[in-house]
Design a protein around this motif. Structure first.
Motif, PDB file in Angstrom:
ATOM      1  N   ALA A   1       0.812  -1.216   0.000  1.00 14.07           N
ATOM      2  CA  ALA A   1       0.000   0.000   0.000  1.00 14.07           C
ATOM      3  C   ALA A   1       0.850   1.273   0.000  1.00 14.07           C
ATOM      4  N   VAL A   2       2.139   1.150   0.236  1.00  7.73           N
ATOM      5  CA  VAL A   2       3.017   2.323   0.261  1.00  7.73           C
ATOM      6  C   VAL A   2       3.129   2.974  -1.117  1.00  7.73           C
ATOM      7  N   LEU A   3       3.097   2.167  -2.165  1.00  2.01           N
ATOM      8  CA  LEU A   3       3.342   2.663  -3.520  1.00  2.01           C
ATOM      9  C   LEU A   3       2.109   3.353  -4.101  1.00  2.01           C
ATOM     10  N   PRO A   4       2.311   4.313  -5.001  1.00  3.18           N
ATOM     11  CA  PRO A   4       1.182   4.889  -5.730  1.00  3.18           C
ATOM     12  C   PRO A   4       0.450   3.807  -6.511  1.00  3.18           C
ATOM     13  N   PRO A   5      -0.842   3.995  -6.769  1.00  3.20           N
ATOM     14  CA  PRO A   5      -1.621   2.937  -7.426  1.00  3.20           C
ATOM     15  C   PRO A   5      -1.191   2.650  -8.856  1.00  3.20           C
ATOM     16  N   ASN A   6      -0.546   3.616  -9.519  1.00  2.00           N
ATOM     17  CA  ASN A   6      -0.107   3.399 -10.898  1.00  2.00           C
ATOM     18  C   ASN A   6       1.054   2.413 -10.920  1.00  2.00           C
ATOM     19  N   PRO A   7       0.889   1.204 -11.463  1.00  2.00           N
ATOM     20  CA  PRO A   7       1.945   0.188 -11.409  1.00  2.00           C
ATOM     21  C   PRO A   7       3.135   0.486 -12.305  1.00  2.00           C
ATOM     22  N   LEU A   8       3.030   1.501 -13.177  1.00  2.00           N
ATOM     23  CA  LEU A   8       4.124   1.822 -14.083  1.00  2.00           C
ATOM     24  C   LEU A   8       4.977   2.991 -13.596  1.00  2.00           C
ATOM     25  N   GLN A   9       4.578   3.634 -12.531  1.00  2.00           N
ATOM     26  CA  GLN A   9       5.271   4.846 -12.112  1.00  2.00           C
ATOM     27  C   GLN A   9       6.636   4.528 -11.519  1.00  2.00           C
ATOM     28  N   LEU A  10       7.683   5.160 -12.073  1.00  3.74           N
ATOM     29  CA  LEU A  10       9.035   5.043 -11.544  1.00  3.74           C
ATOM     30  C   LEU A  10       9.279   6.181 -10.557  1.00  3.74           C
ATOM     31  N   LEU A  11       9.835   5.849  -9.392  1.00  5.30           N
ATOM     32  CA  LEU A  11       9.920   6.811  -8.300  1.00  5.30           C
ATOM     33  C   LEU A  11      11.372   7.158  -7.985  1.00  5.30           C
ATOM     34  N   PRO A  12      11.685   8.460  -7.854  1.00  5.23           N
ATOM     35  CA  PRO A  12      13.040   8.864  -7.486  1.00  5.23           C
ATOM     36  C   PRO A  12      13.321   8.605  -6.011  1.00  5.23           C
ATOM     37  N   ALA A  13      14.585   8.758  -5.623  1.00  5.01           N
ATOM     38  CA  ALA A  13      14.971   8.516  -4.230  1.00  5.01           C
ATOM     39  C   ALA A  13      14.293   9.487  -3.273  1.00  5.01           C
ATOM     40  N   SER A  14      13.929  10.678  -3.757  1.00  4.48           N
ATOM     41  CA  SER A  14      13.309  11.687  -2.904  1.00  4.48           C
ATOM     42  C   SER A  14      11.819  11.440  -2.654  1.00  4.48           C
ATOM     43  N   HIS A  15      11.221  10.504  -3.359  1.00  6.63           N
ATOM     44  CA  HIS A  15       9.775  10.270  -3.214  1.00  6.63           C
ATOM     45  C   HIS A  15       9.485   9.629  -1.856  1.00  6.63           C
ATOM     46  N   PRO A  16       8.410  10.047  -1.185  1.00  7.88           N
ATOM     47  CA  PRO A  16       8.083   9.457   0.119  1.00  7.88           C
ATOM     48  C   PRO A  16       7.924   7.944   0.085  1.00  7.88           C
ATOM     49  N   ALA A  17       7.380   7.414  -1.001  1.00 11.38           N
ATOM     50  CA  ALA A  17       7.197   5.959  -1.089  1.00 11.38           C
ATOM     51  C   ALA A  17       8.540   5.242  -1.118  1.00 11.38           C
ATOM     52  N   THR A  18       9.515   5.798  -1.831  1.00 12.43           N
ATOM     53  CA  THR A  18      10.844   5.192  -1.871  1.00 12.43           C
ATOM     54  C   THR A  18      11.469   5.183  -0.482  1.00 12.43           C
ATOM     55  N   LYS A  19      11.373   6.308   0.222  1.00 15.82           N
ATOM     56  CA  LYS A  19      11.938   6.393   1.574  1.00 15.82           C
ATOM     57  C   LYS A  19      11.247   5.415   2.526  1.00 15.82           C
ATOM     58  N   THR A  20       9.929   5.279   2.368  1.00 19.32           N
ATOM     59  CA  THR A  20       9.196   4.367   3.246  1.00 19.32           C
ATOM     60  C   THR A  20       9.566   2.918   2.972  1.00 19.32           C
ATOM     61  N   LEU A  21       9.683   2.561   1.704  1.00 25.05           N
ATOM     62  CA  LEU A  21      10.097   1.194   1.373  1.00 25.05           C
ATOM     63  C   LEU A  21      11.478   0.889   1.929  1.00 25.05           C
ATOM     64  N   LEU A  22      12.376   1.866   1.841  1.00 25.63           N
ATOM     65  CA  LEU A  22      13.711   1.657   2.390  1.00 25.63           C
ATOM     66  C   LEU A  22      13.644   1.414   3.895  1.00 25.63           C
ATOM     67  N   SER A  23      12.796   2.158   4.597  1.00 26.03           N
ATOM     68  CA  SER A  23      12.628   1.945   6.035  1.00 26.03           C
ATOM     69  C   SER A  23      12.032   0.576   6.325  1.00 26.03           C
ATOM     70  N   LEU A  24      11.103   0.135   5.486  1.00 27.61           N
ATOM     71  CA  LEU A  24      10.450  -1.156   5.705  1.00 27.61           C
ATOM     72  C   LEU A  24      11.410  -2.336   5.521  1.00 27.61           C
ATOM     73  N   THR A  25      12.496  -2.127   4.788  1.00 30.25           N
ATOM     74  CA  THR A  25      13.484  -3.210   4.686  1.00 30.25           C
ATOM     75  C   THR A  25      14.156  -3.471   6.023  1.00 30.25           C
ATOM     76  N   ARG A  26      14.032  -2.540   6.965  1.00 28.53           N
ATOM     77  CA  ARG A  26      14.684  -2.679   8.270  1.00 28.53           C
ATOM     78  C   ARG A  26      13.707  -3.055   9.384  1.00 28.53           C
ATOM     79  N   VAL A  27      12.427  -3.230   9.062  1.00 24.65           N
ATOM     80  CA  VAL A  27      11.423  -3.476  10.088  1.00 24.65           C
ATOM     81  C   VAL A  27      11.423  -4.922  10.546  1.00 24.65           C
ATOM     82  N   SER A  28      11.344  -5.842   9.611  1.00 22.06           N
ATOM     83  CA  SER A  28      11.268  -7.259   9.957  1.00 22.06           C
ATOM     84  C   SER A  28      11.673  -8.092   8.751  1.00 22.06           C
TER      85      SER A  28
END
Length: 339
Positions: free
Chosen positions: A30-57
């Motif tokens: 659910a972190v990602l925008p609904p558009n499955p084709l959208q490429l996201l830069p490092a500054s995008h909130p979704a990218t930062k959140t996914l990076l944080s989620l790699t450290r959760v569990s």
């Protein structure tokens, strides 16, 4: 004397129940925008959140890592290119094995500045190395590189163009190629005189800038790529001088199976800059209307000092990064005899 009573320990707070792994994975998705084709830069909130989620569990690590490779491969500087290459072979010890960075499926690549110079060989070498690493899984590539700024006569013995070409030649599984701003001029005569995108047999969708419309090889390559179905030609050069359908349908014998497929060609430019689309004899040349030709006019802003090339490039860039470039609602062009 009675002994002092030991103070009672505070009641332990009940531990919060852990979320089931299935729910955790839904949170990651659910972190990602609904558009499955959208490429996201490092500054995008979704990218930062996914990076944080790699450290959760461990449960979120694998899923978030996979999504980063699919949606967040955004290399927009020489420094980031070098960092990505350093991380390609690495896995985190003690965590479940996941796909390495060489398994990315979509990539935005823009590591050069406004011009390409003969001394850009280190960056060109890293581009070649990255493309060789990801060539087995990469399906979608958006590049913004100033190919036309480096004159072949100035390339000298370092061979920046040759180095870049060697990397692009490896992309034999590529299905979508978007080249923003300038034509991918990577011919290196005599050994590499072919347009590099011609070498990708799985190519389905293509965006090119500054194409010479009267080029025999342009239409030969479009006609002979067996899976190509959607072509966007932005700021085309010399449109008035050619009949698109005449060029396309007369490169191969009429009974060639490749001419039997449906193909869409979109001509993209600013209003009034595009030129005239010649439509004579279209009904005779293409009676089954296998080729659809559309014109998309990029709207002019109310203010701003961007050049026409910058305006069209930015419009195409946004569309390429979210996939909307393939849904452009252009005006369909019909032959004269069709009314």
């Amino acid at each position: 004397m009675p002994s002092p009573t030991r103070p009672s320990s505070p009641p332990s707070s009940p531990s919060s129940p852990a979320l089931p792994p299935e729910l955790l994975l839904l949170v990651v998705d659910a972190v990602l925008p609904p558009n499955p084709l959208q490429l996201l830069p490092a500054s995008h909130p979704a990218t930062k959140t996914l990076l944080s989620l790699t450290r959760v569990s461990r449960a979120t690590y694998a899923r978030a890592t996979r999504l980063l490779r699919e949606r967040c491969a955004f290399v927009d500087s020489a420094r980031r290119l070098a960092d990505v290459l350093l991380c390609v072979p690495r896995l985190v010890p003690g965590l479940p094995a996941v796909l390495s960075l060489r398994h990315m499926t979509a990539l935005y690549l823009s590591p050069f500045g406004p011009s390409l110079a003969a001394d850009d060989l280190p960056t060109a070498t890293r581009v070649r190395e990255l493309l060789c690493e990801v060539c087995e899984t990469l399906r979608r590539l958006v590049v913004q590189m100033p190919f036309g700024s480096l004159d072949p006569l100035d390339d000298g013995h370092l061979g920046v163009r040759r180095t870049l070409r060697e990397g692009f030649e490896q992309l034999h599984r590529l299905e979508e190629f978007v080249c923003l701003g300038s034509y991918p001029a990577l011919s290196v005569p005599p050994e590499g005189n072919t347009d590099v995108w011609r070498l990708w047999p799985e190519l389905r969708r293509l965006v090119l800038f500054g194409v010479p419309m009267d080029s025999h090889w342009l239409w030969w390559d479009i006609a002979t790529l067996p899976r190509l179905e959607h072509v966007v030609l932005a700021r085309p050069v010399g449109l008035d001088a050619v009949n698109i359908k005449d060029e396309y349908f007369h490169k191969l014998p009429r009974d060639d199976a490749r001419l039997g497929r449906d193909i869409k060609v979109v001509l993209m430019d600013l209003v009034y800059d595009l030129g005239v689309v010649r439509t004579e004899r279209w009904r005779e040349i293409d009676p089954e209307e296998r080729m659809t030709v559309e014109v998309f006019e990029v709207p002019l802003p109310f203010y701003g000092d961007e050049t026409p090339l910058q305006l069209v490039t930015e419009w195409a860039r946004r569309g390429a990064l979210d996939g909307s470039v393939w849904r452009l609602g252009g005006t369909r062009v019909r032959g004269e005899e069709a009314g």
